[in-house]
Design a protein around this motif. Structure first.
Motif, PDB file in Angstrom:
ATOM      1  N   VAL A   9      54.666  39.865  55.971  1.00  9.38           N
ATOM      2  CA  VAL A   9      54.966  39.966  56.869  1.00  9.38           C
ATOM      3  C   VAL A   9      56.262  40.910  57.623  1.00  9.38           C
ATOM      4  O   VAL A   9      56.159  41.917  58.375  1.00  9.38           O
ATOM      5  CB  VAL A   9      55.644  38.898  58.288  1.00  9.38           C
ATOM      6  CG1 VAL A   9      56.011  38.782  59.213  1.00  9.38           C
ATOM      7  CG2 VAL A   9      54.262  37.796  57.511  1.00  9.38           C
ATOM      8  N   ARG A  10      57.246  41.297  57.096  1.00  8.77           N
ATOM      9  CA  ARG A  10      58.832  41.791  57.108  1.00  8.77           C
ATOM     10  C   ARG A  10      58.316  43.135  56.960  1.00  8.77           C
ATOM     11  O   ARG A  10      59.039  44.100  57.438  1.00  8.77           O
ATOM     12  CB  ARG A  10      59.652  41.371  56.305  1.00  8.77           C
ATOM     13  CG  ARG A  10      60.362  39.907  57.424  1.00  8.77           C
ATOM     14  CD  ARG A  10      62.006  39.798  56.048  1.00  8.77           C
ATOM     15  NE  ARG A  10      61.988  38.332  56.548  1.00  8.77           N
ATOM     16  CZ  ARG A  10      62.593  37.275  56.453  1.00  8.77           C
ATOM     17  NH1 ARG A  10      62.395  36.953  54.450  1.00  8.77           N
ATOM     18  NH2 ARG A  10      62.712  36.667  56.316  1.00  8.77           N
ATOM     19  N   GLY A  11      57.994  43.301  55.651  1.00  8.12           N
ATOM     20  CA  GLY A  11      57.207  44.675  55.547  1.00  8.12           C
ATOM     21  C   GLY A  11      56.204  45.301  56.048  1.00  8.12           C
ATOM     22  O   GLY A  11      56.256  46.789  56.532  1.00  8.12           O
ATOM     23  N   ALA A  12      55.478  44.516  57.039  1.00  7.23           N
ATOM     24  CA  ALA A  12      54.267  45.054  58.027  1.00  7.23           C
ATOM     25  C   ALA A  12      55.377  45.096  59.398  1.00  7.23           C
ATOM     26  O   ALA A  12      54.597  46.325  60.080  1.00  7.23           O
ATOM     27  CB  ALA A  12      53.381  44.523  58.120  1.00  7.23           C
ATOM     28  N   ILE A  13      56.187  45.185  59.656  1.00  4.60           N
ATOM     29  CA  ILE A  13      56.729  45.262  61.060  1.00  4.60           C
ATOM     30  C   ILE A  13      58.091  46.795  60.733  1.00  4.60           C
ATOM     31  O   ILE A  13      58.003  47.355  59.545  1.00  4.60           O
ATOM     32  CB  ILE A  13      57.857  44.147  61.177  1.00  4.60           C
ATOM     33  CG1 ILE A  13      57.358  42.951  61.518  1.00  4.60           C
ATOM     34  CG2 ILE A  13      59.176  44.526  61.926  1.00  4.60           C
ATOM     35  CD1 ILE A  13      58.510  42.019  61.583  1.00  4.60           C
TER      36      ILE A  13
END
Length: 64
Positions: free
Chosen positions: A60-64
């Motif tokens: 999720v953090r990588g997709a932000i």
């Protein structure tokens, strides 16, 4: 199902296969019995849960 077992929350995933697959299903009562005989089972499931949560958060953090 193992995550729901540990957290008490409803199951959130469905598994579908693209080929014939053998699946092992362990009833909650049987899993509780296994844990009562070998408490390490709960520890292993808990560690697996933490690993999955960490992996999800990283994605999720990588997709932000």
């Amino acid at each position: 199902g193992e995550i729901a077992f540990l957290t008490g929350q409803p199951r959130t995933a469905t598994v579908e296969t693209i080929e014939e697959t053998d699946v092992l299903e362990i009833a909650e009562a049987d899993l509780n019995e296994m844990i009562s005989k070998s408490p390490r089972v709960r520890e292993v499931l808990h560690n697996y849960h933490e690993m999955r949560v960490k992996g999800t958060l990283e994605k999720v953090r990588g997709a932000i």
